[in-house]
Design a protein around this motif. Sequence first.
Motif, PDB file in Angstrom:
ATOM      1  N   LEU A 174       1.284  11.367  -2.188  1.00 19.50           N
ATOM      2  CA  LEU A 174      -0.225  11.224  -2.085  1.00 19.50           C
ATOM      3  C   LEU A 174      -0.887  12.356  -2.862  1.00 19.50           C
ATOM      4  CD1 LEU A 174      -0.593   9.461   1.018  1.00 19.50           C
ATOM      5  CD2 LEU A 174      -0.647   8.422  -1.284  1.00 19.50           C
ATOM      6  N   GLY A 175      -2.062  12.243  -3.558  1.00 14.96           N
ATOM      7  CA  GLY A 175      -2.525  13.391  -4.031  1.00 14.96           C
ATOM      8  C   GLY A 175      -1.714  14.359  -5.098  1.00 14.96           C
ATOM      9  N   ILE A 176      -1.048  13.449  -5.866  1.00 16.06           N
ATOM     10  CA  ILE A 176      -0.420  13.952  -7.007  1.00 16.06           C
ATOM     11  C   ILE A 176      -1.201  14.706  -8.197  1.00 16.06           C
ATOM     12  CG2 ILE A 176       1.324  13.772  -9.103  1.00 16.06           C
ATOM     13  CD1 ILE A 176       2.790  13.523  -6.424  1.00 16.06           C
ATOM     14  N   CYS A 177      -2.616  14.044  -8.561  1.00 14.40           N
ATOM     15  CA  CYS A 177      -3.554  14.305  -9.382  1.00 14.40           C
ATOM     16  C   CYS A 177      -3.915  15.744  -9.251  1.00 14.40           C
ATOM     17  CB  CYS A 177      -4.642  13.303  -9.637  1.00 14.40           C
ATOM     18  SG  CYS A 177      -4.075  11.672  -9.967  1.00 14.40           S
TER      19      CYS A 177
END
Lengths: 199, 195
Positions: free
Chosen positions: A22-25
Amino acid sequence: MVILLILVSAIFVNNIVLSQFLGICPFLGVSKQVNTAVGMSLAVTFVMALATCVTWLLQTYVLVPLNMVYMQTVTFILVIAGLVQMVEIILKKISPALYQSLGIFLPLITTNCAVLGVALMVVQKQFSFGGEARMLNLGESVVFAVASAIGFGLAIVLFAAIREQLQLSEVPKPFRGIPIALITAGIMALAFMGFSGMV
Amino acid sequence: MKPIDLIKKGIIKDNPTFVLVLGMCPTLGTTTSALNGMGMGLATLVVLTLSNIVISATARFIPDKVRIPSYIVIISAFVTIIQLLMQAYLPSLYETLGLFIPLIVVNCIVLGRAEAFANKNTMLDSACDGLGIGLGFTLSLTVIGLIRELLGSGTLFGMNLWNGDGILVFILAPGAFLVLGLLMALFNKLTQGRI
């Protein structure tokens, strides 16, 4: 004891970026320098704790009694978007210095899936502590959110430090940019796997 | 541009995974097998196409200042529909994809296409754009899932290809990053200077 368990589990064992994806961007996008990475993780910590607190209350006292759990996704994302906007306005007024340093990162957080992800996780998932599985209460949920955000911060700051070094090395042309960053993240994830089994 | 060209553009030239590098979370998180990747891709395709159509139809009435929140509400309505449908008819897939289905709301591909394409093009064009980008996404996820499944558990769409286990790490988190990184480098090498 439970608090400690949540902290270790969310920061190291089930790191939100390196094992939950989650929150790779922002992890790939805002990790070119250590300074910006620190700013981003501070802003995420702030919003994540607040958003989880509000959405937990909303879920327990509004959605469940009214039998409207199917509206979860819609309400949660609206709450997060509103919250981010509000935090932005308040910060601008009371702490211009902090606003200056977090400024550009705040609007980006609305679409950071880690925030919505954690908010959904605490109301959907059963957590097991030494055999007994149960839902988290409000305090534990906030601790879980802060711990997840610290895990996010840890991963992104370490990653930024590695990427700063990476800029000085010669990378084969097809690997330049995102591919080498992903492979670096893969090796980091491999290292974080060493924590599994701790909790 | 003709509708068919719009669809083709989304698959190769504007491939959301390898060219635009959007929607990385589901790309990494759900590709433990080809089938899971394909399911995730198709769910995103449906949401993307429908939300593109509605946003393109309503863009004229939405004030500029509140457009992003309005888009998010439209998108999350479709996500909720898909979520309930999958829960009812594909419970096992829904269970495996878990959190990533509601998280389609914050998938940057969907909001990105709304902002970059759907709000200034006709409904037909927007639908084709959504279809193209969605197919590109589905294809990328299926390929990544295929490779991870093959290396990680030695199966292909669930069929056993050889006896014994695969290399477990490819199913786990590090494998996702490594496979995607290597595939992206390969894509860059193959398309060098042509895109």
